[in-house]
Write a protein that holds these residues in place. Structure first.
Motif, short mmCIF file in Angstrom:
data_model
loop_
_atom_site.label_atom_id
_atom_site.label_comp_id
_atom_site.label_asym_id
_atom_site.label_seq_id
_atom_site.Cartn_x
_atom_site.Cartn_y
_atom_site.Cartn_z
N ASN A 98 -19.26 15.09 2.72
CA ASN A 98 -19.03 15.51 4.08
C ASN A 98 -17.61 15.15 4.51
OD1 ASN A 98 -18.98 14.70 7.12
ND2 ASN A 98 -20.74 16.08 6.92
N PRO A 99 -16.83 16.11 5.05
CA PRO A 99 -15.43 15.84 5.42
C PRO A 99 -15.29 14.67 6.39
CG PRO A 99 -15.88 18.20 5.49
CD PRO A 99 -17.20 17.52 5.29
N GLY A 100 -16.24 14.56 7.35
CA GLY A 100 -16.17 13.46 8.29
C GLY A 100 -16.37 12.11 7.61
N PHE A 101 -17.30 12.06 6.64
CA PHE A 101 -17.55 10.83 5.89
C PHE A 101 -16.32 10.46 5.06
CE2 PHE A 101 -18.97 8.62 2.07
CZ PHE A 101 -19.73 7.59 2.60
N ARG A 102 -15.71 11.47 4.42
CA ARG A 102 -14.52 11.20 3.60
C ARG A 102 -13.39 10.65 4.46
NH1 ARG A 102 -12.95 13.00 -1.36
NH2 ARG A 102 -14.60 14.57 -1.43
N MET A 103 -13.17 11.26 5.64
CA MET A 103 -12.11 10.80 6.51
C MET A 103 -12.36 9.37 6.98
SD MET A 103 -10.54 12.45 10.03
CE MET A 103 -11.89 11.96 11.09
N MET A 104 -13.63 9.06 7.29
CA MET A 104 -13.97 7.72 7.74
C MET A 104 -13.69 6.70 6.65
SD MET A 104 -17.65 6.17 8.95
CE MET A 104 -18.27 6.18 7.27
N MET A 105 -14.11 6.99 5.40
CA MET A 105 -13.90 6.07 4.30
C MET A 105 -12.41 5.87 4.02
SD MET A 105 -16.87 5.00 3.54
CE MET A 105 -16.38 4.05 2.09
N ASN A 106 -11.64 6.97 4.05
CA ASN A 106 -10.20 6.87 3.80
C ASN A 106 -9.50 6.08 4.89
OD1 ASN A 106 -10.42 8.36 1.47
ND2 ASN A 106 -9.86 10.30 2.42
N SER A 107 -10.05 6.13 6.11
CA SER A 107 -9.43 5.43 7.24
C SER A 107 -9.52 3.92 7.08
CB SER A 107 -10.09 5.86 8.55
OG SER A 107 -9.79 7.22 8.83
N PHE A 108 -10.48 3.44 6.30
CA PHE A 108 -10.66 2.01 6.15
C PHE A 108 -10.26 1.52 4.76
CE2 PHE A 108 -14.18 3.12 9.27
CZ PHE A 108 -13.38 2.84 10.37
N THR A 109 -9.52 2.35 4.03
CA THR A 109 -9.07 1.98 2.69
C THR A 109 -7.55 1.98 2.65
OG1 THR A 109 -11.03 3.02 1.73
CG2 THR A 109 -9.20 2.51 0.24
N PRO A 110 -6.91 0.83 2.33
CA PRO A 110 -5.45 0.80 2.28
C PRO A 110 -4.90 1.77 1.24
CG PRO A 110 -6.37 -1.42 2.25
CD PRO A 110 -7.51 -0.46 2.03
N GLY A 111 -3.70 2.29 1.50
CA GLY A 111 -3.03 3.14 0.53
C GLY A 111 -2.20 2.29 -0.42
N SER A 112 -1.03 2.77 -0.80
CA SER A 112 -0.17 2.03 -1.72
C SER A 112 0.22 0.68 -1.13
CB SER A 112 1.10 2.84 -2.01
OG SER A 112 0.77 4.09 -2.57
N GLN A 113 0.17 -0.35 -1.98
CA GLN A 113 0.51 -1.70 -1.53
C GLN A 113 1.63 -2.28 -2.40
OE1 GLN A 113 -3.73 -2.96 -1.85
NE2 GLN A 113 -3.42 -3.89 0.15
N TYR A 114 2.70 -2.68 -1.74
CA TYR A 114 3.86 -3.27 -2.43
C TYR A 114 3.91 -4.76 -2.11
CZ TYR A 114 8.75 -4.69 -3.00
OH TYR A 114 9.90 -5.36 -3.33
N LYS A 115 4.12 -5.56 -3.15
CA LYS A 115 4.27 -7.00 -2.97
C LYS A 115 5.58 -7.48 -3.56
CE LYS A 115 0.25 -8.06 -4.78
NZ LYS A 115 -0.94 -8.75 -5.30
N ASN A 116 6.25 -8.35 -2.83
CA ASN A 116 7.45 -9.01 -3.33
C ASN A 116 7.16 -10.50 -3.32
OD1 ASN A 116 10.07 -10.32 -3.52
ND2 ASN A 116 10.96 -8.30 -3.14
N LEU A 117 6.96 -11.07 -4.50
CA LEU A 117 6.58 -12.48 -4.59
C LEU A 117 7.73 -13.41 -4.23
CD1 LEU A 117 4.41 -12.42 -7.85
CD2 LEU A 117 3.72 -12.00 -5.48
N LYS A 118 8.96 -12.92 -4.36
CA LYS A 118 10.11 -13.74 -4.01
C LYS A 118 10.23 -13.91 -2.50
CE LYS A 118 13.65 -13.75 -7.63
NZ LYS A 118 15.04 -13.32 -7.96
#
Length: 293
Positions: free
Chosen positions: A88-108
């Motif tokens: 269901n498009p509404g279900f997909r949008m809801m799930m995507n809304s609570f899932t982070p996208g690309s995550q960049y980390k700089n340990l320094k």
């Protein structure tokens, strides 16, 4: 004492290559959902409904992620793939809304930058990397060719992290008369936000290997003397299925740039305000979802 000697020996054996190491780690995610618990205190789900919801949840939650890393930097992304499962498009949008996208980390610098899409709007969230108080245990095991060690920590939960949501425990205590009235009255709509709660703190279990001497792991996690190969967070397990060290070709590691720049605190406030707006719309419209931003 023995486990610390083992860790020291493993760290010493790879320390010469630590400065120039780079690689890619592939993680498979598995999330368990108790559909009977989800239906507690509400209308019972038929077996057909359970099957349909299970298929949607599997498609939405079982994914592959790739961590591309060096000693000091990393980028963590979901692997793109075609999915023929009807959702269901509404279900997909809801799930995507609570899932982070690309995550960049700089340990320094101790900085994390992530792309978030919340109900169709893009945000670029910046934050400091949160350090966990990892407690080492005596447990070890093998994951592929790597010896991994177990560490445990407690983590405070972001109040807007709906991936951690669970049915409110007190709903199971509703008396039978009230439940019968809800089932009988088809116009009676429960507020979805009244049915769930987000725990304040959860246990995190990590299995890391000093054989890959980077203090990193999937998503926001790291801070151990070796790459995290398996991570257990609430109902989700991330298991590393493959590691490629010093690959000939890999994605360039750089911070994402797409979206409105906000701090973590600003983003939490935006999500909380929008969630409250959706609740009001739901109540005013008898359970129908409200509009966008």
């Amino acid at each position: 004492m023995v486990r610390y000697v083992l860790i020291f020996l493993l760290l010493f054996s790879v320390s010469l290559n630590a400065q120039s190491i780079s690689g890619q780690a592939f993680y498979e995610s598995k999330t368990t959902v108790d559909l009977d618990e989800m239906g507690a205190g509400r209308r019972e789900m038929t077996e057909e409904m359970k099957k349909m919801v299970s298929q949607m949840m599997k498609s939405a939650l079982e994914k592959t992620y790739i961590l591309t890393f060096t000693k000091d930097e990393s980028i963590y992304k979901e692997e793109e793939k075609l999915d023929a499962t009807p959702i269901n498009p509404g279900f997909r949008m809801m799930m995507n809304s609570f899932t982070p996208g690309s995550q960049y980390k700089n340990l320094k610098t101790g900085q994390i930058v992530e792309e978030n899409e919340f109900f169709g709007k893009q945000f670029l969230v910046t934050d400091s990397i949160k350090s966990l108080d990892w407690q080492m245990t005596k447990d070890t095991k093998q994951i592929g060719q790597y010896t991994v060690f177990k560490a445990i920590a407690m983590k405070k939960v972001d109040p807007t992290d709906f991936s951690m949501a669970r049915p409110k425990r007190d709903r199971k205590g509703k008396d039978e008369k009230e439940n019968a009235e809800v089932k009988k009255d088809s116009t009676n709509f429960d507020d979805p936000m009244d049915m769930i709660e987000i725990p304040e703190e959860i246990e995190v279990i990590a299995w890391f290997t000093p054989q890959i001497p980077v203090s990193n792991g999937p998503g926001e996690f790291g801070g151990l003397p070796g790459l995290i190969m398996e991570l257990n967070v609430y109902r989700t397990t991330l298991l590393c299925s493959k590691v490629v060290i010093n690959p000939k070709s890999a994605e360039k590691i750089e911070a994402p740039k797409k979206g409105k720049k906000v701090t973590r605190e600003e983003y939490i406030k935006i999500v909380q305000e929008k969630t409250e707006e959706l609740r009001e719309n739901f109540q005013n419209r008898g359970g129908r979802r409200g509009g966008g931003f």
